[in-house]
Motif scaffolding. Structure first.
Motif, PDB file in Angstrom:
ATOM      1  N   ALA A 172       0.741   2.909  -2.793  1.00  0.00           N
ATOM      2  CA  ALA A 172       1.362   3.348  -1.547  1.00  0.00           C
ATOM      3  C   ALA A 172       0.621   2.856  -0.313  1.00  0.00           C
ATOM      4  O   ALA A 172      -0.616   2.803  -0.286  1.00  0.00           O
ATOM      5  CB  ALA A 172       1.414   4.887  -1.519  1.00  0.00           C
ATOM      6  N   ASP A 173       1.401   2.503   0.688  1.00  0.00           N
ATOM      7  CA  ASP A 173       0.903   2.272   2.051  1.00  0.00           C
ATOM      8  C   ASP A 173      -0.111   1.146   2.179  1.00  0.00           C
ATOM      9  O   ASP A 173      -0.961   1.174   3.075  1.00  0.00           O
ATOM     10  CB  ASP A 173       0.361   3.590   2.641  1.00  0.00           C
ATOM     11  CG  ASP A 173       1.447   4.658   2.665  1.00  0.00           C
ATOM     12  OD1 ASP A 173       2.612   4.297   2.893  1.00  0.00           O
ATOM     13  OD2 ASP A 173       1.135   5.839   2.416  1.00  0.00           O
ATOM     14  N   VAL A 174      -0.048   0.175   1.267  1.00  0.00           N
ATOM     15  CA  VAL A 174      -0.788  -1.079   1.430  1.00  0.00           C
ATOM     16  C   VAL A 174       0.238  -2.209   1.342  1.00  0.00           C
ATOM     17  O   VAL A 174       1.356  -2.007   0.867  1.00  0.00           O
ATOM     18  CB  VAL A 174      -1.891  -1.267   0.354  1.00  0.00           C
ATOM     19  CG1 VAL A 174      -2.919  -0.155   0.417  1.00  0.00           C
ATOM     20  CG2 VAL A 174      -1.292  -1.369  -1.048  1.00  0.00           C
ATOM     21  N   ASP A 175      -0.160  -3.407   1.805  1.00  0.00           N
ATOM     22  CA  ASP A 175       0.789  -4.536   1.762  1.00  0.00           C
ATOM     23  C   ASP A 175       0.442  -5.504   0.635  1.00  0.00           C
ATOM     24  O   ASP A 175       0.939  -6.625   0.606  1.00  0.00           O
ATOM     25  CB  ASP A 175       0.787  -5.282   3.098  1.00  0.00           C
ATOM     26  CG  ASP A 175      -0.526  -6.016   3.349  1.00  0.00           C
ATOM     27  OD1 ASP A 175      -1.533  -5.670   2.699  1.00  0.00           O
ATOM     28  OD2 ASP A 175      -0.548  -6.928   4.181  1.00  0.00           O
ATOM     29  N   ASP A 176      -0.394  -5.075  -0.297  1.00  0.00           N
ATOM     30  CA  ASP A 176      -0.978  -5.960  -1.304  1.00  0.00           C
ATOM     31  C   ASP A 176      -0.116  -5.961  -2.570  1.00  0.00           C
ATOM     32  O   ASP A 176       0.087  -4.917  -3.201  1.00  0.00           O
ATOM     33  CB  ASP A 176      -2.392  -5.439  -1.610  1.00  0.00           C
ATOM     34  CG  ASP A 176      -3.218  -6.424  -2.400  1.00  0.00           C
ATOM     35  OD1 ASP A 176      -2.642  -7.326  -3.028  1.00  0.00           O
ATOM     36  OD2 ASP A 176      -4.454  -6.270  -2.381  1.00  0.00           O
ATOM     37  N   LEU A 177       0.362  -7.151  -2.947  1.00  0.00           N
ATOM     38  CA  LEU A 177       1.264  -7.259  -4.099  1.00  0.00           C
ATOM     39  C   LEU A 177       0.539  -7.640  -5.387  1.00  0.00           C
ATOM     40  O   LEU A 177       1.164  -7.732  -6.447  1.00  0.00           O
ATOM     41  CB  LEU A 177       2.317  -8.339  -3.815  1.00  0.00           C
ATOM     42  CG  LEU A 177       3.261  -8.047  -2.646  1.00  0.00           C
ATOM     43  CD1 LEU A 177       3.982  -9.316  -2.214  1.00  0.00           C
ATOM     44  CD2 LEU A 177       4.272  -6.978  -3.039  1.00  0.00           C
ATOM     45  N   ARG A 178      -0.789  -7.861  -5.289  1.00  0.00           N
ATOM     46  CA  ARG A 178      -1.494  -8.401  -6.462  1.00  0.00           C
ATOM     47  C   ARG A 178      -1.468  -7.442  -7.645  1.00  0.00           C
ATOM     48  O   ARG A 178      -1.734  -6.257  -7.501  1.00  0.00           O
ATOM     49  CB  ARG A 178      -2.941  -8.728  -6.091  1.00  0.00           C
ATOM     50  CG  ARG A 178      -3.035 -10.009  -5.269  1.00  0.00           C
ATOM     51  CD  ARG A 178      -4.448 -10.309  -4.902  1.00  0.00           C
ATOM     52  NE  ARG A 178      -4.972  -9.341  -3.942  1.00  0.00           N
ATOM     53  CZ  ARG A 178      -6.211  -9.370  -3.491  1.00  0.00           C
ATOM     54  NH1 ARG A 178      -7.051 -10.279  -3.917  1.00  0.00           N
ATOM     55  NH2 ARG A 178      -6.609  -8.483  -2.614  1.00  0.00           N
ATOM     56  N   GLU A 179      -1.150  -7.999  -8.815  1.00  0.00           N
ATOM     57  CA  GLU A 179      -1.139  -7.240 -10.077  1.00  0.00           C
ATOM     58  C   GLU A 179      -0.289  -5.978  -9.975  1.00  0.00           C
ATOM     59  O   GLU A 179      -0.597  -4.976 -10.594  1.00  0.00           O
ATOM     60  CB  GLU A 179      -2.558  -6.810 -10.499  1.00  0.00           C
ATOM     61  CG  GLU A 179      -3.648  -7.840 -10.332  1.00  0.00           C
ATOM     62  CD  GLU A 179      -3.662  -8.887 -11.430  1.00  0.00           C
ATOM     63  OE1 GLU A 179      -3.179  -8.585 -12.530  1.00  0.00           O
ATOM     64  OE2 GLU A 179      -4.131  -9.997 -11.162  1.00  0.00           O
ATOM     65  N   SER A 180       0.780  -6.034  -9.198  1.00  0.00           N
ATOM     66  CA  SER A 180       1.566  -4.820  -9.025  1.00  0.00           C
ATOM     67  C   SER A 180       2.406  -4.521 -10.264  1.00  0.00           C
ATOM     68  O   SER A 180       3.118  -5.398 -10.760  1.00  0.00           O
ATOM     69  CB  SER A 180       2.495  -4.952  -7.821  1.00  0.00           C
ATOM     70  OG  SER A 180       3.297  -3.803  -7.732  1.00  0.00           O
ATOM     71  N   PRO A 181       2.338  -3.273 -10.777  1.00  0.00           N
ATOM     72  CA  PRO A 181       3.171  -2.947 -11.937  1.00  0.00           C
ATOM     73  C   PRO A 181       4.660  -3.012 -11.620  1.00  0.00           C
ATOM     74  O   PRO A 181       5.484  -3.189 -12.518  1.00  0.00           O
ATOM     75  CB  PRO A 181       2.737  -1.523 -12.307  1.00  0.00           C
ATOM     76  CG  PRO A 181       2.003  -0.986 -11.133  1.00  0.00           C
ATOM     77  CD  PRO A 181       1.483  -2.154 -10.354  1.00  0.00           C
TER      78      PRO A 181
END
Ligand code: SAJ
Length: 418
Positions: free
Chosen positions: A317-326
């Motif tokens: 939540a509430d971050v813009d980071d897509l890395r390793e996103s489930p």
């Protein structure tokens, strides 16, 4: 004092800005020209509360500047990525640490300090970094220059606060190195600093993130148990957490980011015969995207020809980071099985509004609990949907307004909502 920070990501850039704010002269080094161009304008390319302000101030004051390669300095902080590679056997990729060490070594002068902040497998500072620095400089660590590992501990979304106010573990290759690193961090850290050796500091960092991973896996496993038994795991966790010595974490669609899903592998690889629990935790968490896709398929009676609107793509939540996103894994499963998936992320894009994307959709799938999604209006969405179904993987959607608007709400871990 002049500090050269190598790697201007979520860890290096905030540290560089705080060192600069403490009055040190800081050169930030990155291989990405986009990051350097932004820094030259006093701007940042990542979203982190408070970061644009401290970077702008430091750059305007002339305390922080960017460079494409390391420059001579009194101290060097290496804050570069250490990803894992491979599917079945995930191994640490130390290429960025090695490249940073090779670039810094020829610049080293007697009395310099080198600190590794990147999370790394146990022994990296002593067995990988130290020889590269010694060979490239002709100097001897502990005799001519100081060398320490001071693992970052900051939580994305709260980085600046945690950099200043979270205790630090500082592992030197000798006591002089640990003391030199402590003196550098004392310029901006307002919390405790605990000195140890470098390999202990490496293991401590891995233990912290492994602790979180295994505990999230336990919550996820109980989500599956609760679904099987017809119990609501969210209620059960709230009640269990009323015990004074129990603190369950939260189930979810899986564990993402570049730390928690990665670091346990460094431990498993360092001690493969001794880590069945850690490996099992990884498997449970990596299995959650598949389970969420199955939940959606069950609720829809099959995925072929269905349209799913997935809300939230970032790793949390509430971050813009897509890395390793489930979330990416869930969406891939749904698409493979014939669903059309429309996507929206409140932190990443401000393209098509959710209400427009909902038109004709069979299911709204909440994957990330961004605060912005509190403003979703079930009454406005309901008439647009082909089917009033919401699958909530974070126990985020308030049940009363959604059911009042005619939605069936299926919650991950809630055996009563299936
Ligand atoms: N998650 C759950 N349930 C929870 C908590 C988290 O499913 O109860 C998921 C999140 O959705 C996300 C993943 O776990 O996908 C990781 O999120 P996080 O907030 O737990 O951690 P990170 O990766 O953002 O930051 C962690 C932090 N480590 C610990 O809390 C022990 C941070 O302090 C570290 O500095 C960071 O890793 C790092 O860089 O190592």
């Amino acid at each position: 004092m002049h500090v050269c920070v190598v790697g201007l990501g979520y860890v290096g850039l905030p540290a560089a800005a705080l060192l600069a704010g403490a009055g040190l002269s800081v050169t930030g080094v990155d291989v990405n020209p986009v990051v350097l161009a932004a820094l030259a304008r006093g701007q940042v390319t990542i979203q982190e509360p408070g970061l644009p302000e401290v970077v702008a101030t430091s750059v305007a004051a002339g305390q922080l500047c960017g460079a494409a390669a390391p420059v001579p300095a009194d101290a060097f902080i290496l804050a570069v990525p250490t990803p894992v590679r491979g599917l079945a056997h995930k191994r640490a990729d130390l290429a960025a640490i090695e490249a940073a060490a090779r670039a810094v070594a020829p610049l080293l002068r007697p009395g310099n300090l080198v600190v590794l902040e990147s999370t790394a497998p146990p022994g990296t500072t002593e067995r990988v970094l130290r020889p590269l620095l010694e060979q490239g400089s002709g100097l001897v660590a502990g005799q001519d220059f100081w060398l320490a590992h001071c693992p970052e501990r900051v939580l994305p979304g709260r980085i600046l606060d945690e950099l200043v106010n979270t205790d630090r573990v500082i592992g030197g290759i000798d006591t002089g190195s640990a003391a030199a690193a402590r003196d550098l961090y004392a310029t901006f850290v307002r919390a405790g600093m605990f000195l140890t050796d470098a390999t202990t500091a490496e293991l401590v960092k891995l233990m912290e993130n492994t602790n979180r991973d295994v505990n999230i896996a336990l919550a996820n496993e109980f989500a599956l148990v609760a679904e099987h038994l017809g119990v609501n795991v969210w209620e059960a966790i709230d009640l269990a957490n009323r015990h004074p010595r129990v603190q369950f974490l939260r189930p979810g669609p899986g564990v993402g980011g570049h730390c928690i899903a990665v670091d346990p592998w460094f431990v498993v690889n360092a001690a493969p015969g001794f880590t069945p629990l850690i490996a099992a935790g990884r498997a449970v968490n990596d299995g959650m995207p598949r389970h969420v896709a199955d939940l959606v398929a069950d609720a829809l009676g099959g995925l072929s020809g269905r349209t799913v609107l997935a809300l939230g793509l970032t790793y949390k939540a509430d971050v813009d980071d897509l890395r390793e996103s489930p979330a990416a894994g869930v969406i891939t499963h749904l698409r493979h099985e014939g669903a059309t998936v429309r996507t929206h992320d409140a932190m990443v894009e401000d393209g098509t509004p959710v209400a427009d994307l909902a038109a004709g959709a069979d299911c709204l799938l909440l994957l990330v609990d961004h605060a912005a999604y509190r403003d979703l209006e079930p009454v406005a969405l309901a008439p647009r949907m082909a089917r009033r179904l919401a699958v909530d993987t974070r126990n985020f959607l308030p049940l009363a307004p959604w059911t009042a608007a005619g939605f069936s709400v299926v919650r991950l871990g809630d055996g009563r909502s299936r």
